[in-house]
Design an enzyme around this catalytic site. Structure first.
Site, mmCIF file in Angstrom:
data_model
loop_
_atom_site.group_PDB
_atom_site.id
_atom_site.type_symbol
_atom_site.label_atom_id
_atom_site.label_comp_id
_atom_site.label_asym_id
_atom_site.label_seq_id
_atom_site.Cartn_x
_atom_site.Cartn_y
_atom_site.Cartn_z
ATOM 1 N N GLY A 222 17.885 -4.965 -9.117
ATOM 2 C CA GLY A 222 16.907 -5.457 -8.159
ATOM 3 C C GLY A 222 16.069 -6.606 -8.676
ATOM 4 O O GLY A 222 16.512 -7.419 -9.483
ATOM 5 N N ASP A 247 26.708 -2.075 -2.076
ATOM 6 C CA ASP A 247 25.762 -1.393 -2.958
ATOM 7 C C ASP A 247 25.139 -2.417 -3.891
ATOM 8 O O ASP A 247 25.826 -3.031 -4.711
ATOM 9 C CB ASP A 247 26.478 -0.316 -3.777
ATOM 10 C CG ASP A 247 27.057 0.788 -2.906
ATOM 11 O OD1 ASP A 247 26.383 1.172 -1.935
ATOM 12 O OD2 ASP A 247 28.179 1.245 -3.198
ATOM 13 N N LEU A 248 23.849 -2.621 -3.780
ATOM 14 C CA LEU A 248 23.153 -3.680 -4.496
ATOM 15 C C LEU A 248 23.401 -3.595 -5.997
ATOM 16 O O LEU A 248 23.136 -2.560 -6.629
ATOM 17 C CB LEU A 248 21.651 -3.609 -4.211
ATOM 18 C CG LEU A 248 20.783 -4.661 -4.902
ATOM 19 C CD1 LEU A 248 21.150 -6.058 -4.415
ATOM 20 C CD2 LEU A 248 19.303 -4.369 -4.671
ATOM 21 N N ASP A 249 23.930 -4.708 -6.554
ATOM 22 C CA ASP A 249 24.127 -4.859 -7.994
ATOM 23 C C ASP A 249 25.034 -3.773 -8.591
ATOM 24 O O ASP A 249 24.922 -3.436 -9.770
ATOM 25 C CB ASP A 249 22.780 -4.863 -8.738
ATOM 26 C CG ASP A 249 21.909 -6.044 -8.342
ATOM 27 O OD1 ASP A 249 22.477 -7.077 -7.949
ATOM 28 O OD2 ASP A 249 20.674 -5.916 -8.413
ATOM 29 N N GLU A 250 25.949 -3.235 -7.798
ATOM 30 C CA GLU A 250 26.836 -2.191 -8.301
ATOM 31 C C GLU A 250 28.311 -2.541 -8.121
ATOM 32 O O GLU A 250 29.175 -1.681 -8.283
ATOM 33 C CB GLU A 250 26.526 -0.850 -7.624
ATOM 34 C CG GLU A 250 25.168 -0.280 -8.006
ATOM 35 C CD GLU A 250 24.982 1.158 -7.565
ATOM 36 O OE1 GLU A 250 25.985 1.784 -7.152
ATOM 37 O OE2 GLU A 250 23.854 1.653 -7.620
#
Length: 305
Positions: A222, A247-250
């Site tokens: 984030g 999926d954020l940053d995954e």
């Protein structure tokens, strides 16, 4: 893992005369594939290529015991046409349940770069394209700000200002997809583009968008990761280049790099040091993707360096 190129443009690219000369009718191809692991895959692939006059110049393979999949990357010279090789490989793929891709080795991949206000990653990619033969053709820079328009102009890359607000996010993403279609874009690079892509856009461009996250994932996701890292007193800072998912940053990680720090470093120091790490990690990830060295293995990647 590449955006779909129009049939007309693909045909022109695959028959590009720069891949061979009139004195040498061979083309240097790169083949990547994955399939359920079983005996005889390498022999079968080599046999098909040999039947079409292929001389293998580089070959790498990996069997993943966890997924049960086999991955292979082959560079081969052959006088066979793309259609001839495609027909033979399609028959082979049916026998082994393969997913595969064939391209001219070294062909420049049509790439769109998205940025906000940070210049270092865009500048590095454009400079590497010009000076180091990074195999990309930077066809557009898209930004939600106008700050980097002069830099795009310096490198003769068309600049598109597409502002984004909560109310206009859907329209902005629709405009991005229009540009992808109009410009026959194969790869989108988020070079410090400080907006979160919607789930719908991530699905539409799955496996085709590379992001540079200014942290060593999976830690410090984030916003403001360097401030988070400083607060935790880390001894290493890093950057992660990965494919974008909903999926954020995954998304699947392609490359990571680090820089050692100590207690004397401020958060601002970490930002400055981190920018160099980000440039390095992103450039390697883009190169490996465009050289077809990255194959997806579920939520992981296989990288043939």
């Amino acid at each position: 893992m590449r955006l779909i190129v129009s049939a007309a443009r693909r045909g022109a690219l695959l028959s590009d005369p720069v891949s061979h000369t009139s004195d040498d009718p061979t083309t240097h191809w790169v083949l990547t594939l994955s399939c359920p692991d079983r005996p005889g895959i390498v022999a079968a692939v080599a046999g098909v290529l040999a039947e079409h006059g292929g001389n293998i110049t580089e070959s790498q393979q990996f069997g993943d015991a966890l997924s049960g999949l086999f991955f292979m990357r082959v560079q081969v010279t052959s006088a066979a046409t793309h259609d001839e090789l495609t027909a033979a490989l399609s028959e082979l793929a049916g026998r082994f349940a393969m997913q595969w891709h064939l391209d001219v080795a070294g062909r420049k991949v049509r790439t769109l770069v998205m940025v906000s206000t940070a210049a270092h990653c865009l500048n590095d990619l454009a400079f590497r394209q010009r000076s180091e033969d990074l195999p990309v053709d930077l066809v557009a820079v898209v930004s939600n700000h106008e700050v980097l328009a002069p830099m795009a102009g310096f490198y003769d890359i068309p600049f598109h200002h597409v502002p984004v607000t909560a109310a206009t996010k859907a329209q902005a993403e629709a405009r991005l997809l229009e540009l992808v279609e109009e410009l026959d874009v194969e790869l989108v690079v988020l070079a410090r583009y400080m907006q979160i892509l919607s789930d719908d856009l991530c699905r539409a461009l799955a496996g085709r968008v590379i992001n540079i996250h200014h942290s060593f994932l999976p830690s410090f996701k984030g916003a403001r990761p360097y401030a988070q890292a400083h607060d935790r007193g880390v001894k290493l800072i890093g950057a992660t280049a990965h494919y974008v998912t909903g999926d954020l940053d995954e998304g699947p990680i392609i490359e990571q790099d680090v820089e050692r720090v100590d207690h004397t470093r401020t958060a601002d120091d970490m930002v400055r040091l981190g920018q160099d790490v980000e440039r390095r990690a992103l450039a390697r990830a883009v190169r490996w993707h465009t050289e077809h060295r990255v194959l997806l293995d579920g939520h992981r990647t296989i990288v043939f360096r």
